[in-house]
Design a protein around this motif. Structure first.
Motif, PDB file in Angstrom:
ATOM      1  N   GLY A   1       0.993  -1.073   0.032  1.00 30.86           N
ATOM      2  CA  GLY A   1      -0.034   0.268  -0.001  1.00 30.86           C
ATOM      3  C   GLY A   1       0.691   1.193  -0.136  1.00 30.86           C
ATOM      4  O   GLY A   1       0.645   2.083  -0.777  1.00 30.86           O
ATOM      5  N   LEU A   2       1.743   1.193   0.749  1.00 30.95           N
ATOM      6  CA  LEU A   2       2.957   2.534   0.985  1.00 30.95           C
ATOM      7  C   LEU A   2       3.677   2.530  -0.444  1.00 30.95           C
ATOM      8  O   LEU A   2       3.515   3.777  -1.090  1.00 30.95           O
ATOM      9  N   ARG A   3       3.896   1.512  -1.234  1.00 30.55           N
ATOM     10  CA  ARG A   3       4.433   1.827  -2.399  1.00 30.55           C
ATOM     11  C   ARG A   3       3.755   2.181  -3.551  1.00 30.55           C
ATOM     12  O   ARG A   3       3.816   3.047  -4.325  1.00 30.55           O
ATOM     13  N   ALA A   4       2.593   1.662  -3.415  1.00 28.24           N
ATOM     14  CA  ALA A   4       1.192   2.260  -4.390  1.00 28.24           C
ATOM     15  C   ALA A   4       1.076   3.608  -4.124  1.00 28.24           C
ATOM     16  O   ALA A   4       0.630   4.341  -5.016  1.00 28.24           O
ATOM     17  N   LEU A   5       1.033   3.956  -2.775  1.00 29.55           N
ATOM     18  CA  LEU A   5       0.648   5.359  -2.613  1.00 29.55           C
ATOM     19  C   LEU A   5       1.927   6.320  -3.194  1.00 29.55           C
ATOM     20  O   LEU A   5       1.536   7.521  -3.544  1.00 29.55           O
TER      21      LEU A   5
ATOM     22  N   LEU B   1      -5.822   5.449   6.652  1.00 28.96           N
ATOM     23  CA  LEU B   1      -4.319   5.550   6.811  1.00 28.96           C
ATOM     24  C   LEU B   1      -3.700   6.214   5.702  1.00 28.96           C
ATOM     25  O   LEU B   1      -2.713   6.966   5.895  1.00 28.96           O
ATOM     26  N   ALA B   2      -4.134   5.903   4.401  1.00 35.75           N
ATOM     27  CA  ALA B   2      -3.620   6.679   3.192  1.00 35.75           C
ATOM     28  C   ALA B   2      -3.657   8.022   3.503  1.00 35.75           C
ATOM     29  O   ALA B   2      -2.705   9.137   3.112  1.00 35.75           O
ATOM     30  N   ALA B   3      -4.846   8.462   3.785  1.00 30.32           N
ATOM     31  CA  ALA B   3      -5.045  10.031   4.000  1.00 30.32           C
ATOM     32  C   ALA B   3      -3.923  10.650   4.892  1.00 30.32           C
ATOM     33  O   ALA B   3      -3.614  11.594   4.717  1.00 30.32           O
TER      34      ALA B   3
ATOM     35  N   LEU C   1      -0.670  16.987   1.352  1.00 31.55           N
ATOM     36  CA  LEU C   1      -1.677  16.552   0.282  1.00 31.55           C
ATOM     37  C   LEU C   1      -3.061  16.299   1.113  1.00 31.55           C
ATOM     38  O   LEU C   1      -3.186  15.694   1.990  1.00 31.55           O
ATOM     39  N   ALA C   2      -3.999  16.664   0.362  1.00 34.59           N
ATOM     40  CA  ALA C   2      -5.559  16.376   0.979  1.00 34.59           C
ATOM     41  C   ALA C   2      -6.294  15.476   0.034  1.00 34.59           C
ATOM     42  O   ALA C   2      -5.626  15.432  -1.122  1.00 34.59           O
ATOM     43  N   VAL C   3      -7.080  14.944   0.446  1.00 35.68           N
ATOM     44  CA  VAL C   3      -7.931  13.999  -0.288  1.00 35.68           C
ATOM     45  C   VAL C   3      -9.274  14.499  -0.838  1.00 35.68           C
ATOM     46  O   VAL C   3      -9.953  15.383   0.023  1.00 35.68           O
TER      47      VAL C   3
ATOM     48  N   GLY D   1     -12.453   2.273   7.123  1.00 35.38           N
ATOM     49  CA  GLY D   1     -11.718   3.475   7.516  1.00 35.38           C
ATOM     50  C   GLY D   1     -12.423   4.094   8.733  1.00 35.38           C
ATOM     51  O   GLY D   1     -11.893   3.986   9.768  1.00 35.38           O
ATOM     52  N   GLU D   2     -13.650   4.509   8.498  1.00 35.62           N
ATOM     53  CA  GLU D   2     -14.018   5.504   9.613  1.00 35.62           C
ATOM     54  C   GLU D   2     -14.001   4.901  10.989  1.00 35.62           C
ATOM     55  O   GLU D   2     -14.479   3.629  11.075  1.00 35.62           O
ATOM     56  N   MET D   3     -13.386   5.272  11.828  1.00 33.74           N
ATOM     57  CA  MET D   3     -13.589   4.906  13.293  1.00 33.74           C
ATOM     58  C   MET D   3     -15.114   4.960  13.691  1.00 33.74           C
ATOM     59  O   MET D   3     -15.669   6.011  13.402  1.00 33.74           O
ATOM     60  N   PRO D   4     -15.709   4.035  14.327  1.00 31.47           N
ATOM     61  CA  PRO D   4     -16.996   4.204  14.710  1.00 31.47           C
ATOM     62  C   PRO D   4     -17.075   5.552  15.724  1.00 31.47           C
ATOM     63  O   PRO D   4     -16.231   5.524  16.532  1.00 31.47           O
TER      64      PRO D   4
END
Ligand code: ZN
Length: 482
Positions: free
Chosen positions: A388-392, A423-425, A433-435, A477-480
């Motif tokens: 994932g980090l590589r893809a990012l 985590l990517a965000a 950088l923003a999403v 993603g979202e934390m409950p």
């Protein structure tokens, strides 16, 4: 309950006694027991019928007493409560005081003493701890006329009577000095005690005072005067009993009494921090970044330890997902320190040892088991993390100099590689950088529509769907909400 002197340091002409966190807790409970408070056991961190994943505040288990739903075992109570809250988990590491898990020491008066006695007791105990009165500042409720809530003149008068100078009594509004559960429930004005840690830690602005975001003033104790019930529609009505609910943060007090530079360097965390340093490889040379990573890691490791001891295992829903997210966030920070293999589980033993009697014997006996669980989770996530980090990296490169990353990219990163979007965000945010989350939502909605159609097809016996996406799970993603 006897407290022993651990270390005496001579500084100039006065002696500073160092208190371990265990000693601070023991002294607190003993002090209030001697003054007629019944010691009650803290609630377990997980209470299945609670509306929150974990106990998030020291007062939470006492709400039935404060509302007079249940009569308390005594009018005066004292306890030590473990809490865990991840509502602003992103702030951990960016300052020296924020933790996700913490211990609250509390003394309570259910319909008994009020402001005067609460203040007297607090000042007396601070003197026992050796906190210099010259360093003490207090905040008080400034009132909110729009809601019919008056300025807390009574508490101001009590602080004056206790010889706190006028300039160190700071009135603040609803956000700072009116305590609520966040929704309907018992509430009331509060008065917070701050310790001035010195100008050297301050922002240097003339208006620097308690409430400032800098490190100079540290809130250590909150005295809450529970007098109202907030209703669903937002209006307030008086409660049958006026109560006092106080919370002194054990870790915060340890910062003050151990003169620790930050909360991550108190005795409860220090051994884990040392172990972590020993595990570090060569990071990217950014020391500020590395320091933040260490803070996040020791914080999340302790939270994972306490959650694990409370019987939580990492998973996709509710508190299980909270634990999973904490472990994954910490694992990711490990990469910033040049640690490529699972390491988090190794921090649990030094953490547990540092906690001594704050973790009872039966819990100490289960630490190794929790550590294995943490390591297993980390191991499961390791490959996803690396890929994932590589893809990012590729996503960032392909995005040119644009500061907004299309949300669809993060959606695909999760759908195709299982890398959580939150985590990517975080990784992107560290690079400024923003999403574009609307793009993420659109991609998610589109995927759901496709999944529905393909599910219907399968149901009709034509399972030819060749859609490349895996079904999304809650772990996206979202934390409950806590
Ligand atoms: Zn400041």
């Amino acid at each position: 309950m006897r407290t022993q002197m651990k270390k005496v340091e001579t500084r100039g002409d006065h002696e500073t006694r160092r208190w371990s966190a265990e000693e601070i807790a023991r002294e607190y409970v003993g002090f209030f027991r001697k003054r007629g408070h019944l010691e009650i056991a803290g609630s377990p961190l997980v209470v299945p019928e609670n509306t929150t994943s974990f106990v998030i505040a020291g007062m939470q288990p006492l709400i039935p007493y404060l509302r007079s739903d249940v009569s308390p075992p005594a009018e005066r109570l004292v306890d030590l409560q473990r809490c865990l809250r991840t509502d602003d988990v992103d702030a951990v590491g960016s300052n020296g005081r924020k933790l996700t898990s913490f211990h609250m020491l509390g003394n309570w008066s259910v319909g008994g003493y009020g402001r005067r006695e609460a203040i007297r007791l607090a000042l007396e105990l601070l003197a026992v701890y050796g906190v210099d009165r010259e360093r003490l500042w207090v905040t008080v409720f400034a009132g909110e006329p729009g809601l019919g809530l008056a300025r807390d003149e009574e508490v101001i008068a009590e602080w004056r009577a206790a010889d706190v100078p006028e300039e160190r009594i700071v009135p603040l509004g609803m956000d700072d000095n009116f305590w609520t559960t966040g929704g309907p429930g018992p509430c009331g004005p509060n008065s917070e005690l701050f310790v001035d840690r010195g100008e050297v830690l301050g922002c240097g602005r003339a208006e620097c005072a308690p409430g400032c975001a800098c490190e100079r003033f540290l809130e250590i104790w909150n005295l809450v005067f529970i007098e109202f019930e907030r209703h669903e529609d937002g209006h307030f009505s008086p409660l049958p009993l006026r109560s006092v609910d106080t919370g002194m943060g054990l870790e915060r007090m340890a910062v003050v009494l151990q003169e620790a530079p930050s909360i991550f360097e108190i005795d409860l965390f220090w051994p884990a921090l040392e172990r972590l340093r020993a595990l570090e490889g060569s990071g990217d040379g950014d020391e500020a970044r590395a320091e933040r990573a260490r803070r996040v890691i020791v914080d999340h490791a302790r939270a994972a330890l306490l959650a694990g001891l409370a019987g939580v295992v990492p998973g996709n829903l509710g508190r299980a997902s909270v634990l999973r997210r904490l472990i994954r966030r910490a694992a990711r920070q490990g990469r910033a320190l040049g640690i490529e293999r699972p390491f988090l589980g190794e921090l649990l033993e030094p953490l547990a040892r540092a906690h001594g009697s704050l973790l009872p014997v039966d819990e100490q006996g289960r630490v190794a088991e929790v550590a294995r669980m943490v390591t297993d989770e980390e191991r499961r996530f390791a490959r996803v993390l690396t890929a994932g980090l590589r893809a990012l990296e590729r996503i960032v490169a392909e995005n040119g100099g644009d500061e907004i990353v299309p949300g669809e990219r993060l959606f695909l990163l999760h759908a195709e590689r299982g890398f959580p979007a939150d985590l990517a965000a975080e990784v992107l945010a560290e690079r400024g950088l923003a999403v574009d989350w609307s793009g993420y939502e659109q991609a998610l909605a589109g995927h759901r529509a496709v999944s529905r159609v393909s599910a219907e097809r399968r149901f009709r016996g034509r399972s030819e769907s060749s859609h490349p996406l895996h079904p999304l799970s809650v772990e996206s993603g979202e934390m409950p909400a806590n």
